[in-house]
Write an enzyme that holds these catalytic residues in place. Structure first.
Site, PDB file in Angstrom:
ATOM      1  N   ASN A   7       0.878  -1.167   0.000  1.00 38.76           N
ATOM      2  CA  ASN A   7       0.000   0.000   0.000  1.00 38.76           C
ATOM      3  C   ASN A   7       0.917   1.220   0.000  1.00 38.76           C
ATOM      4  O   ASN A   7       1.440   1.608   1.041  1.00 38.76           O
ATOM      5  CB  ASN A   7      -0.884  -0.060   1.253  1.00 38.76           C
ATOM      6  N   ARG A  89      -2.613  -2.111  -3.434  1.00 41.93           N
ATOM      7  CA  ARG A  89      -3.839  -1.337  -3.232  1.00 41.93           C
ATOM      8  C   ARG A  89      -3.758  -0.135  -4.162  1.00 41.93           C
ATOM      9  O   ARG A  89      -2.781   0.619  -4.113  1.00 41.93           O
ATOM     10  CB  ARG A  89      -3.925  -0.872  -1.787  1.00 41.93           C
ATOM     11  N   HIS A 178     -13.210   2.391  -0.014  1.00 35.94           N
ATOM     12  CA  HIS A 178     -13.223   1.330   1.013  1.00 35.94           C
ATOM     13  C   HIS A 178     -13.839   0.039   0.475  1.00 35.94           C
ATOM     14  O   HIS A 178     -14.318  -0.800   1.246  1.00 35.94           O
ATOM     15  CB  HIS A 178     -14.052   1.731   2.259  1.00 35.94           C
ATOM     16  N   ARG A 239     -12.667  14.887   8.124  1.00 32.68           N
ATOM     17  CA  ARG A 239     -13.465  15.249   6.936  1.00 32.68           C
ATOM     18  C   ARG A 239     -14.921  15.477   7.324  1.00 32.68           C
ATOM     19  O   ARG A 239     -15.473  14.731   8.130  1.00 32.68           O
ATOM     20  CB  ARG A 239     -13.403  14.124   5.888  1.00 32.68           C
ATOM     21  N   GLU A 383      -8.153  -5.585   5.115  1.00 30.39           N
ATOM     22  CA  GLU A 383      -8.046  -5.212   3.705  1.00 30.39           C
ATOM     23  C   GLU A 383      -6.845  -5.882   3.043  1.00 30.39           C
ATOM     24  O   GLU A 383      -6.921  -6.288   1.890  1.00 30.39           O
ATOM     25  CB  GLU A 383      -7.920  -3.683   3.589  1.00 30.39           C
TER      26      GLU A 383
END
Ligand code: AMP
Length: 400
Positions: A7, A89, A178, A239, A383
């Protein structure tokens, strides 16, 4: 079979090495502060192996060489060609990628072309891919896209009500993110319940520093809360999630805030941090318990927003069998889970058992009552494992 999952961020590379026979993690680590004066690298392996390095790491190529040196010192692998494949990823796959894809020059060009949609992520992901191509062009590499799982969302749900040519020419639409996590926890929930994914409708709530909700019908994403970028939807660490877009025009006109200033405001200074000054859910929960009003307010706002999405996605799905909580917050913040489902007992058949909810367990566990119409589960996400599994699938499909 050994698969390495990478990643790559703009100045970091996270890695995890898996033995796929038993889905076991052989090692995991992080290369940080790439390109800065002082870089850092760490690796954790089995049997208490722990390695740490400090020193300048010039670029992603240097970072990967360092990772290989550490994997070799941990007696795991010496060269990239001892791996069966690498899974990357990749954040944005646009409309081009619906599934994990074996990487070639065309795929790399397509990822690059999508960079304007994810300027912080796609170029960094690509840097990791390019370095491996340079080091070992024969090694199979697979791109696993955050957006791919959401490509099943119907057009009426992914389009914004903007002039249609903005979709046709500028590719403005909901993509969702996601996806790897939503897909993984949905499959894990079905396996835990011993039911097929096709027989279940689910709402999955990935609540970490970034947060998103997903409506899943028969194993396929039919709506999700993040949009063109990962800013829309739930209230997150820093956010804002959903706001009236006219707030931006108002602030630009009244306060003269620039486009970059507004971008930073919504992405970095809002959410939990904007309301109560912290984006660490542990700290916020502690402060709320001590009576801090802003922390309490932040928690109320987050659970109110979650409740709205649970209601909306119940309506989208028509029937919900399972709600899944996952991510650092979803897996750990019991009181937030309880608050976001409070009051939904009669109307939506969602009944949390407070005792089960507060019991800390590892693996998948149920937090709803026996009589709850909707099963509510906590499912730890993974993940990297999902990327490793999809990498194996894509490589074997390419060999068929
Ligand atoms: P993630 O992005 O999935 O790593 O999640 C990060 C978020 O999870 C942060 O807000 C953390 O404060 C929160 N988190 C991690 N562990 C816990 C915990 N034990 N209780 C409450 N929140 C937690």
């Amino acid at each position: 079979m050994r698969i390495l999952v990478l990643n790559s961020g703009s100045s970091s590379i996270k890695f995890k090495l898996f033995s796929m026979q038993d889905s076991k993690v052989l090692a995991s680590g992080l290369i940080e502060q790439i390109g800065e004066e002082q870089g850092r690298a760490s690796l954790k392996g089995g049997a208490g192996v722990k390695l740490e390095r400090e020193g300048k790491i010039a670029d992603h190529g240097d970072g990967l060489s360092l990772m290989l040196a550490m994997l070799s010192e941990a007696a795991l692998i010496n060269r990239l060609d001892e791996l069966d494949g690498i899974g990357h990823r990749v954040v944005h796959g646009g409309e081009a990628f619906h599934e994990p894809t074996v990487i070639d020059a065309d795929v790399m060009a397509a990822i690059e072309k999508l960079s304007p949609l994810a300027p912080l992520h796609n170029p960094a992901n690509l840097a990791g891919i390019r370095v491996v191509v340079e080091k070992d062009p024969e090694l199979p590499q697979v791109a696993v896209f955050d957006t791919a799982f959401h490509q099943s969302i119907p057009k009426y749900a992914y389009l914004y009500a903007l002039p249609y040519q903005l979709y046709e020419q500028e590719h403005v639409r909901r993509y969702g993110f996601h996806g790897t996590s939503h897909h993984y926890v949905a499959k894990a929930a079905a396996a835990y319940l011993e039911k097929s994914s096709e027989s279940l409708n689910m709402i999955t709530l990935h609540l970490g520093n970034g947060a998103s909700a997903c409506a899943i019908r028969a194993g396929e994403s039919v709506d999700t809360s993040m949009g063109l970028t990962p800013l829309e939807g739930l209230i997150m660490g820093t956010r804002s999630g959903d706001i009236d877009p006219a707030i931006l025009f108002y602030l630009a006109r009244e306060k003269g805030i620039s486009i970059d200033g507004l971008d930073a405001l919504l992405n970095k200074q809002s959410g939990l941090k904007g309301i109560c000054g912290s984006n660490d859910m542990r700290e916020i929960t502690d402060r709320a318990q001590e009576g801090d009003e802003r922390s309490l307010l932040a928690l109320e706002m987050v659970s109110h927003r979650l409740k709205k999405y649970i209601g909306a996605y119940t309506a989208v799905l028509g029937r919900v069998d399972v709600i899944v909580f996952t991510g650092g917050i979803g897996e750990n913040a019991a009181s937030l889970r309880e608050e976001s489902c409070a009051g939904l007992e009669e109307g939506l058949g969602i009944e949390i058992d407070p005792e089960k909810n507060r019991m800390r367990k590892s693996g998948v566990f149920t937090i709803s009552t026996e009589s709850s119409r909707v099963k509510v589960l906590v499912v730890p996400t993974d993940e990297e494992l999902e990327i490793a599994l999809q990498t194996v699938m894509a490589i074997s499909a390419a060999h068929r």
